[in-house]
Design a protein around this motif. Structure first.
Motif, PDB file in Angstrom:
ATOM      1  N   PRO A  96       1.538   1.152  -4.544  1.00 58.28           N
ATOM      2  CA  PRO A  96       0.082   1.307  -4.507  1.00 58.28           C
ATOM      3  C   PRO A  96      -0.608   0.964  -5.824  1.00 58.28           C
ATOM      4  O   PRO A  96      -1.754   0.498  -5.813  1.00 58.28           O
ATOM      5  N   PHE A 122      -5.004   0.748   7.838  1.00 66.91           N
ATOM      6  CA  PHE A 122      -4.302   1.763   7.047  1.00 66.91           C
ATOM      7  C   PHE A 122      -4.952   3.112   7.320  1.00 66.91           C
ATOM      8  O   PHE A 122      -6.035   3.197   7.906  1.00 66.91           O
ATOM      9  N   ASN A 161      -7.373   7.371  -1.236  1.00 67.05           N
ATOM     10  CA  ASN A 161      -6.632   7.317  -2.497  1.00 67.05           C
ATOM     11  C   ASN A 161      -6.694   5.970  -3.204  1.00 67.05           C
ATOM     12  O   ASN A 161      -6.669   5.929  -4.435  1.00 67.05           O
ATOM     13  N   LEU A 207       0.829  -1.206   0.000  1.00 66.76           N
ATOM     14  CA  LEU A 207       0.000   0.000   0.000  1.00 66.76           C
ATOM     15  C   LEU A 207       0.862   1.255   0.000  1.00 66.76           C
ATOM     16  O   LEU A 207       0.485   2.279  -0.575  1.00 66.76           O
ATOM     17  N   ILE A 208       2.042   1.168   0.611  1.00 65.23           N
ATOM     18  CA  ILE A 208       2.975   2.296   0.668  1.00 65.23           C
ATOM     19  C   ILE A 208       3.967   2.255  -0.501  1.00 65.23           C
ATOM     20  O   ILE A 208       4.203   3.255  -1.172  1.00 65.23           O
ATOM     21  N   THR A 243      -4.868   6.710   2.837  1.00 63.36           N
ATOM     22  CA  THR A 243      -4.726   5.506   2.014  1.00 63.36           C
ATOM     23  C   THR A 243      -6.090   5.021   1.559  1.00 63.36           C
ATOM     24  O   THR A 243      -6.273   4.652   0.398  1.00 63.36           O
TER      25      THR A 243
END
Length: 167
Positions: free
Chosen positions: A73, A118, A125, A69-70, A122
Motif C-alpha cells: 500500500p 476495493f 486508508n 493495494l493489499i 482501503t
C-alpha cells in the motif's frame, strides 16, 4: 503489451522524471484563449490527473494495482500523492501567472457496474487522504472541487460528503 511500470523500482525511475517544470504548461494556449474565456463569462475548470483510476488505467494496470493495494500500500499511496503533487504544482504556476480558474475536477473511477474495485477500508486508508488533499488545495484557492467516478461507489459517498468535501 504491458505497462512499463510493473513495480516500485520502475516507479522510482519514472517518478524522477515527473517534475512540474514550466515547459509542461501550454502557455501559448492560455495566452491565446484565457482572456476570451473570461470575457465570455466561461466557467473554467482545471483538470487534475491522479488517483486510483489514473494509476490502474494509465500507469501499472488494474490487476497489479489491486494486488498492490493489499501487498504494497505504501507504493500505491506514493503514486497517488506524487501524481497529485505534480498536478497541483503545475496548476500553482498557472494560477500565479494570473490564469485563475473556477474549479478543479478529476476522474477517479472507483467502481464498476455492481461494486467497487476495493473496500471502504482501503478507500479510507489509502485514497481518501489524497482526495482530501486535492479538495483542500482547491478550497484554499477559493475554487470548487469536483470528482467524477463511474461505477457503483455508494459505500464511499458518506465518506466523500462527510469527510473529504466538507472538512
Amino acid at each position: 503489451m504491458d505497462f512499463i511500470i510493473q513495480g516500485p523500482d520502475e516507479w522510482r525511475r519514472a517518478k524522477a522524471r515527473m517534475t512540474p517544470t514550466p515547459d509542461r504548461i501550454p502557455w501559448d494556449y492560455l495566452r491565446t484563449n484565457y482572456k476570451k474565456w473570461r470575457q465570455q463569462g466561461a466557467w473554467i475548470e482545471a483538470g487534475l490527473w491522479f488517483g486510483f483510476d489514473v494509476t490502474h488505467s494509465w500507469t501499472v494496470g488494474t490487476e497489479r494495482l489491486l494486488m498492490a493495494l493489499i501487498e504494497d500500500p505504501e507504493w500505491c499511496v506514493d503514486m497517488f500523492n506524487h501524481f497529485l503533487d505534480v498536478n497541483t504544482a503545475l496548476l500553482d504556476q498557472v494560477w500565479q501567472a494570473g490564469y485563475t480558474f473556477d474549479a478543479v475536477n478529476w476522474p477517479d473511477d472507483m467502481g464498476y457496474k455492481q461494486n467497487q474495485f476495493f473496500s471502504l477500508r482501503t478507500y479510507r486508508n489509502l485514497l481518501k487522504p489524497v482526495h482530501k488533499r486535492a479538495v483542500d488545495w482547491a478550497h484554499a484557492k477559493g475554487v470548487k472541487a469536483r470528482l467524477h467516478s463511474c461505477g457503483d461507489i455508494r459505500p464511499f459517498i458518506p465518506e466523500l460528503v462527510r469527510s473529504v468535501w466538507t472538512g
